[in-house]
Write a protein that holds these residues in place. Structure first.
Motif, PDB file in Angstrom:
ATOM      1  N   ARG A  91     -24.851  27.486  18.134  1.00 44.12           N
ATOM      2  CA  ARG A  91     -24.795  27.852  16.915  1.00 44.12           C
ATOM      3  C   ARG A  91     -24.002  26.915  15.865  1.00 44.12           C
ATOM      4  NH1 ARG A  91     -21.399  32.220  17.101  1.00 44.12           N
ATOM      5  NH2 ARG A  91     -20.794  31.673  19.166  1.00 44.12           N
ATOM      6  N   ARG A  92     -24.373  26.994  14.612  1.00 48.34           N
ATOM      7  CA  ARG A  92     -23.778  25.855  13.424  1.00 48.34           C
ATOM      8  C   ARG A  92     -23.676  26.523  12.476  1.00 48.34           C
ATOM      9  NH1 ARG A  92     -24.085  20.643  11.985  1.00 48.34           N
ATOM     10  NH2 ARG A  92     -23.787  18.930  13.200  1.00 48.34           N
ATOM     11  N   GLY A  93     -23.252  27.630  12.241  1.00 43.46           N
ATOM     12  CA  GLY A  93     -23.335  28.280  11.119  1.00 43.46           C
ATOM     13  C   GLY A  93     -21.893  27.794  10.042  1.00 43.46           C
ATOM     14  N   TYR A  94     -21.872  28.449   8.720  1.00 49.16           N
ATOM     15  CA  TYR A  94     -20.899  28.114   8.153  1.00 49.16           C
ATOM     16  C   TYR A  94     -20.426  29.494   7.174  1.00 49.16           C
ATOM     17  CZ  TYR A  94     -21.644  23.199   8.653  1.00 49.16           C
ATOM     18  OH  TYR A  94     -22.072  21.886   9.188  1.00 49.16           O
ATOM     19  N   ASN A  95     -19.184  29.458   6.650  1.00 49.45           N
ATOM     20  CA  ASN A  95     -18.897  30.634   5.972  1.00 49.45           C
ATOM     21  C   ASN A  95     -19.353  30.563   4.554  1.00 49.45           C
ATOM     22  OD1 ASN A  95     -17.025  31.628   7.939  1.00 49.45           O
ATOM     23  ND2 ASN A  95     -15.491  30.126   7.563  1.00 49.45           N
TER      24      ASN A  95
END
Lengths: 431, 431
Positions: free
Chosen positions: B357-361
């Motif tokens: 996973r490599r998500g962002y706010n």
């Protein structure tokens, strides 16, 4: 916490004024696992006074931070409307709560006595938690009061403040070319949260919005990145999304005379409660960057009146050389065009008017044609809104840059002076 | 440049591979004022190989950067649709131009031979300029191909690629609770630009979009801040906007066996051109944070299955302790709830399926009720989209967190392997 069982009563008191940084240190030493309460204490503790990114800027001071303090790199700005039914007493309580919370957060602490970490279990955490473990990141929180706080759009004086209204605090005039969008301007109250970490700025607005629940709600808000001005000679001049340096001629903190003359409201300028404060103007300026990017360099530089690389005026010299508006080129035309931005905005063409600018770049997704919704969220602080209006009127009429910009949001706020320790922001307004 | 007069021909050639950092150094030494061309050279120059924030991550490599390289703090993601009339040859030319530009920008150089700085004066600058003087900031640029590249929504094979389509590259299934918004998903091509400075990430997408002008346009885009996962054991676990640590159990670069088994497409998995690549899933997950913030801590922790402060599983231990899903509390109920996110997402409940996973706010302003348009822009990389779909199906049906989230955007892309120096991204697809 090493066990999921809620701790019983009688936990050790939270250390006073423990910063997030301190918390991080404790966690590294394994102490956070012992069930210590770790969030900040609601008792008001002034920041240590050591200005700077690590220690934070003092919240309790003569002037609010976030104006002449060095511009940080990230912004979360929010304008609030007070809810129907909010009383004068509610408003005062809100400002008091906001003050305490802002003082805590700018010092790198959490909002509540028991923060997000470990309880109490049967209540919502007093702090939302996403800034735990982050540095204070130079956070400043700056509050302002909009014209509608003193007189609602229906003419009512909801909070008994009409007599305290500064004569200058009226809606900005309509400027030629304005394309203001519904709901993108105005507001009863505003919060400018700036930090070098966006998560810290967002955390501040989110928690202040949460504290306001039932009393005030966000009307519009804006995130920004990449400051587009310097407020200190110690900062390099940044670039805006036109790719040009922006803010070369900005007022700097190192010019105290100019700051007093142009930025701070002086005693006698208006109602006493505002002395030591300022006026804050915001303009959401959409740039049509796709069109700009297809414009030849010669034309780009002619529009700005400066070179793109160095930022030197086209009359010669280097970035900080004063522009010579009379100097002509081989064809006898002035080297700095008549409609160049640097000419029209220059104090010499505006009877000495200057502003302290503190804007940010923004990109908010894209439109249906695939163009970035990008531009400049302009922020300026000035002793009187007239400084902004006079310059903007000149720009709106003549600036060659207008072909590439569209003003879609606008707001004006009176920014009270700083609060002394134990008082709350704007307290003199309610005396 | 010390004079506004456009320089004549015959200016000194730009130094090869001069980085922005180098430029800054030159400017400090006063050399930038002498009229030197300072932008990057279009000749392909591989990055130095020294991975890291200052030197940049090598663009030409076996795998594309931006997957197992350490997650940066800022994101600009853009999905593109190819324009009607764009041919196979145009598409190849675009990928070739994007490759060269991406290699330059990730090495801290500008896009063009003559960049924004000083000409030629009668053409638009080849680089938009706002990243001049900034560090490479760990920029990575990762390209992907959507299902519609291989078969348009009307069934046509615009680029002669149908025979090369991986069997797994089909639209994700509809999941229970999906509230996908028109125009917020899909796309023929994608660019994931990550950096530690948002201006550097925005500069990359803007210039790549500009290069695509006439051939492809942005369909949707997303900015993000505050990575919500770690991809290396050297990184601390960050927090998402629920205030909880996110990504504790993420695949880390230091687990090469897991990376090969779960992230990289292997030879024999499908068409040869994708071996060494991956599949990229994006989900725009709106969080109803105002509701979450009014939820008691006990409930928040029960929903996640971990403590809020330490991030330890509710079955005990510390952050990296394996959760014990069978361990019961005094009331004989499992300490980790049946509907807890950590239980439903755990590999042991999903036949060993994991993702990187490599998500962002994100916070994109607010809605008309004053609630922040905030949430998590989820990004995951996996060897097969089925890994994501199986876990998401389980979560969509049972996850207690669904009460506080809404999936509004969704996309899937096949990410080709890295390009070798001299080749272009996805070249094997067109062989």
């Amino acid at each position: 916490m090493t066990d999921a069982t809620p701790p019983s009563a009688g936990r050790p008191a939270a250390p006073r004024g423990l910063s997030r940084r301190g918390l991080l240190g404790l966690a590294g030493a394994g102490i956070a696992g012992l069930g210590l309460g770790v969030a900040g204490d609601r008792t008001v503790i002034a920041a240590t006074g050591g200005a700077g990114t690590a220690a934070g800027y003092p919240f309790y001071a003569r002037h609010q931070a976030g104006i002449v303090t060095p511009a940080q790199d990230r912004l979360h700005f929010a304008s609030f409307d007070l809810s129907p039914g909010t009383s004068r007493a509610d408003l005062i309580a809100l400002l008091r709560d906001w003050t305490v919370a802002a003082a805590a957060m700018t010092a790198g602490r959490d909002v509540g006595e028991f923060g997000a970490v470990d309880g109490p279990y049967d209540a919502p955490p007093e702090d939302t938690g996403e800034a735990l473990g982050l540095e204070p990141a130079g956070l400043t929180i700056t509050f302002g009061f909009g014209p509608t706080l003193f007189e609602a759009t229906d003419g009512t004086d909801r909070f008994g403040l009409a007599s305290q209204r500064p004569a200058d605090l009226v809606d900005l005039p309509h400027f030629p070319g304005d394309m203001l969008e519904e709901g993108q301007g105005g507001g009863d109250l505003c919060i400018q949260a700036c930090a070098n970490d966006p998560q810290v700025a967002v955390h501040a607005v989110r928690n202040l919005s949460r504290i306001a629940f039932g009393k005030a709600a966000i009307r519009w808000s804006q995130l920004g990145f990449g400051r587009t001005s310097s407020t200190s000679t110690s900062q390099a001049t940044p670039r805006n999304l036109f790719g040009f340096k922006d803010g070369t001629a900005n007022i700097k903190a190192e010019e105290p005379a100019a700051v007093d003359e142009q930025v701070w409201v002086q005693s006698g300028d208006g109602p006493a409660w505002l002395a030591g404060g300022s006026y804050l103007v915001t303009r959401r300026i959409r740039m049509t960057i796709e069109t700009w990017d297809r414009t030849i360099l010669r034309e780009q530089e002619a529009i700005i009146g400066r070179s793109k690389g160095e930022g030197a005026p086209l009359s010669g010299g280097s970035e900080f050389t004063e522009p010579d508006f009379d100097k002509a080129g081989p064809d006898d035309a002035p080297l700095i065009d008549k409609a160049a931005h640097v000419r029209l905005a220059h104090p010499s063409r505006n009877e000495g008017r200057r502003m302290l600018r503190r804007g940010y770049n923004f990109v908010d997704g894209n439109d249906e044609l695939g163009r970035l919704d990008a531009g400049l969220f302009f922020i300026s602080f000035q002793r009187s809104p007239e400084q902004f209006s006079a310059v903007q009127l000149s720009l709106a009429r003549n600036d060659a840059m207008n072909e590439y910009t569209r003003h879609v949001g606008s707001a004006l706020f009176a920014v009270p002076p700083g609060a002394r320790d134990g008082a709350y922001i704007g307290q003199a307004l309610f005396a």
